[in-house]
Design an enzyme around this catalytic site. Structure first.
Site, mmCIF file in Angstrom:
data_model
loop_
_atom_site.group_PDB
_atom_site.id
_atom_site.type_symbol
_atom_site.label_atom_id
_atom_site.label_comp_id
_atom_site.label_asym_id
_atom_site.label_seq_id
_atom_site.Cartn_x
_atom_site.Cartn_y
_atom_site.Cartn_z
ATOM 1 N N MET A 1 19.057 15.440 -10.487
ATOM 2 C CA MET A 1 19.478 15.243 -11.865
ATOM 3 C C MET A 1 18.553 14.256 -12.593
ATOM 4 O O MET A 1 18.198 13.229 -12.037
ATOM 5 C CB MET A 1 20.904 14.681 -11.908
ATOM 6 C CG MET A 1 21.953 15.724 -11.622
ATOM 7 S SD MET A 1 21.933 17.049 -12.871
ATOM 8 C CE MET A 1 23.136 18.166 -12.145
ATOM 9 N N CYS A 2 18.215 14.578 -13.773
ATOM 10 C CA CYS A 2 17.442 13.664 -14.601
ATOM 11 C C CYS A 2 18.405 12.723 -15.332
ATOM 12 O O CYS A 2 19.619 12.875 -15.262
ATOM 13 C CB CYS A 2 16.617 14.447 -15.619
ATOM 14 S SG CYS A 2 15.558 15.696 -14.856
#
Lengths: 270, 270, 270, 270
Positions: A1-2
């Protein structure tokens, strides 16, 4: 996940949101607690609006916390509207061209999420682009391609409608080609005046999105994860929503994929 | 905390220890479980012995898991003795010159640990070096300086004795200048024939060190953390020990800092 | 203009051709004299064949002359067949994915030259690729795309014929879409056993190609520019030729674009 | 030889001097004509003064002409006083810490030139530094060390006098240790209000220095090489001069190394 953070309001130094030691995006990226992936060390990027219509941009592939350039720039540059992103790679190699935010003219876009079956969808998505948008593709990420698709579908004139059509097109194409579809999508984009954010997922499990007042009257920041533990400050934006930050303050509306243009477009593509 | 792995035995591909998907140093650096720091994203390095007396070396500042060069090299290169390191920076900026292993002639050295009060100790440590070793300093880490100090004290002729003197010198100098001393030190070093490792801490809380057979008869790997959960395989080397891997197999001896040469040396320096 | 060197023969250290101080590819890239562009500072790459069928590869975007990794690898690695390339960018940004040599399975390819009107040709060239070759595209250069096109046309089975078809296809497509065509093309490619090189240009002004014996009996190197001033040593390969280095030594044959498959292929594409 | 450009006057976009296509520092660094070394591909740096006392800084090791970050920053950032540098390495490896300009508090410094016998002089020069300035050393260049030496000698209070003492110290020390001395030195430095430049060489063969009006009334740029062929515009500053750009416009005075403090200082060091 960013992870990402975006701001619109009176001009503030980027460091307030991006690099300050206590509670900032970079600090968070180094010692993640809430997010699923341990770290975001696959590059970072900044886009900020200044005196010109088109934004400035700074991206690099080093871990954000060890980049002296980033620290110095965030300390010097003041902006009334900016986007910042730290990356944990899902699709696309670690290189500058794959780092968010993506820029096209005066538009910027950044994204946290994923498109299932992207390997199968990449080619038909690229085929949808006209030559101008096709040649604007510099990297290999699903995120950049989604941005170009939205531009192609009219992001410049009808931002949220075009984004709804882009997501709708991807879901439709995925069902058509793979029998299933899942887009998880928490994105921010802007033309330099208005800041938009969308939280949506096919399966109602979109990455989180929060808003909080910041930086003087009428200013807001939008973040993928709260930057500190003052839980009262942060308002969670529900799945299936779009947020609009403009001169009129913060507005939220429902967001759902639009299948309308798909009939026309996919017939042309097939 | 950094992580490292070293091997001596019949020639094996580096990937077996360094990059293989299941249980390798790189995999471990990406999703840390046992170590204190979340990730090791501040660079990595390899040193391996091949046809020449001096080792080959490859270092970069990108996170190891996203480096295609590393993956390709580890897949191609076979070696009977090699060292591999992934870094989480404590002292020294993120740049190639600060990545382990350090190399001097045919000697290599890598380290996990820390020297308390290094800011105060750096200058007197550098002063101890003669011109040749002083000019060999390329970076700014405590680790490189400890290696050069050990070389200065005779690492080439009396490896473990010189290392004991280097650690002893640092502890002595730290007590002298700051009133206290704490060195935590788990290191590996080699001349290309014998592989040495040391686990020592002033406060008996040294970073861990494990050994396990690997790669055919007589082969062993030494690691800062076990690479998999087969707890039977890994023998923990106790604090205050040195391990010697040579043609004669694995040998372990006691290791403690040596103050002997300090009287002579520090008198010369003062 | 880029520069490259390739070797086939008894195993030699890469440094002999790539990084040795006197007359090597890297030295040449730093202080160019014959070539048109002043320097080749936009990255470099190595591909070498060792124990495995597929080659090792090392690429980076720093100027080759300042890369310590390159120097160390070239000093350690010995190979009977390798390709080395230094880049001066024409198409495609400066990033690792755009550095030659390109690798696909056990095949390698590198190129010096240009395709006129590539912006117009890129999309139809990509359209010719089947999904497997399309997904193998990692960068944005004309060179990589030409390589994939040749693979698509049968490079693995009929190396020179497939390359002739790829070049023929590009010329044909260029004339069709832009009314003109100009490909300048000096390339080397290999499957790990045989080393091929081609010198060809639509306008008979191809970049140069030279051959010289090297490294023991039966060994040859092929270079885009002579590496030293001993003009007797270097045999210039004429425009419109292909060179084949195999167990049987050096062979040269005529090379011209093949339009044969175009009728079939372009009809399918249109 | 490195190249640099500096500006003081009404705020202008950095791109006017640094990256504009026609005649700028970066363009010049790519296709050098006047300078001795073919290219300046070993990194670059910017320091600019904005709202804060201390400058912003951006440095990288890629060739300047291929760096998208540089292009975007130079297009966005406006400053009344900035320094820009492109590097061709003489001393010190290619890494960010070795790229000019160097910054210390609100002071910046950049340099084109060389100190003969620097390998012999480095250690005594470092020894002259007090702990604060010693610990401020981040890289390994002669230029950074000269800057720290000038700071140590009082650059903050008496800029030109301290610089004269630093150069004088180096010449003296070189004669003392090696029997000869040669410093070639064309440098610019600033505290954010006044911009200083010096052209001096022991052998009267200093790298060139030119001045020209720029950017509105009272504005000037200083450059190591003229940025275009309008020879009337550029005034060459003679060897043995210092230039002072302040609110009072451009002033030039004689510059020569000062041996005054050496007697005291070197006695202390010996």
């Amino acid at each position: 996940m960013c992870r990402w953070a975006a701001y619109r309001g009176e001009a503030i130094y980027l460091e307030e949101l991006v690099t300050s030691p206590a509670h900032s995006l970079i600090e968070q990226s180094h010692c993640a607690t809430r997010a699923k992936t341990a770290t975001n060390a696959d590059g970072f990027g900044l886009a900020w609006y200044g005196d010109r219509p088109e934004p400035g941009r700074f991206r690099d592939v080093l871990p954000a916390w060890s980049d002296c350039n980033l620290k110095s720039l965030a300390r010097q540059i003041r902006s009334p509207l900016f986007l910042a992103h730290v990356r944990a790679a899902t699709h696309g190699a670690t290189r500058r061209d794959n780092c968010h935010p993506f820029v096209n003219g005066n538009w910027t876009f950044m994204h946290n999420g994923q498109i299932d079956h992207f390997d199968r969808l990449r080619r038909p998505m690229e085929t949808m682009l006209d030559d101008e948008h096709f040649h604007a593709r510099a990297g290999t990420t699903d995120s950049e391609l989604l941005f170009l698709l939205a531009l192609q579908f009219g992001l410049r004139e009808r931002p949220l409608a075009a984004m709804a059509e882009a997501v709708g097109f991807v879901e439709h194409m995925s069902r058509h080609l793979t029998g299933a579809a899942r887009v998880r999508f928490t994105a921010a984009f802007s033309d330099g005046r208005t800041l938009y954010a969308v939280r949506y997922a096919t399966d109602a499990q979109a990455p989180t999105l929060y808003a909080a007042p910041m930086g003087g009257k009428g200013g807001y920041c939008l973040v993928s994860e709260p930057l500190n533990d003052e839980t009262d400050t942060w308002v969670e934006i529900p799945d299936g929503s779009a947020v609009i930050l403009s001169e009129d303050g913060l507005d939220a509306v429902a967001f759902e994929p639009d299948m309308a243009t798909i009939d026309v477009n996919t017939q042309a593509a097939e």
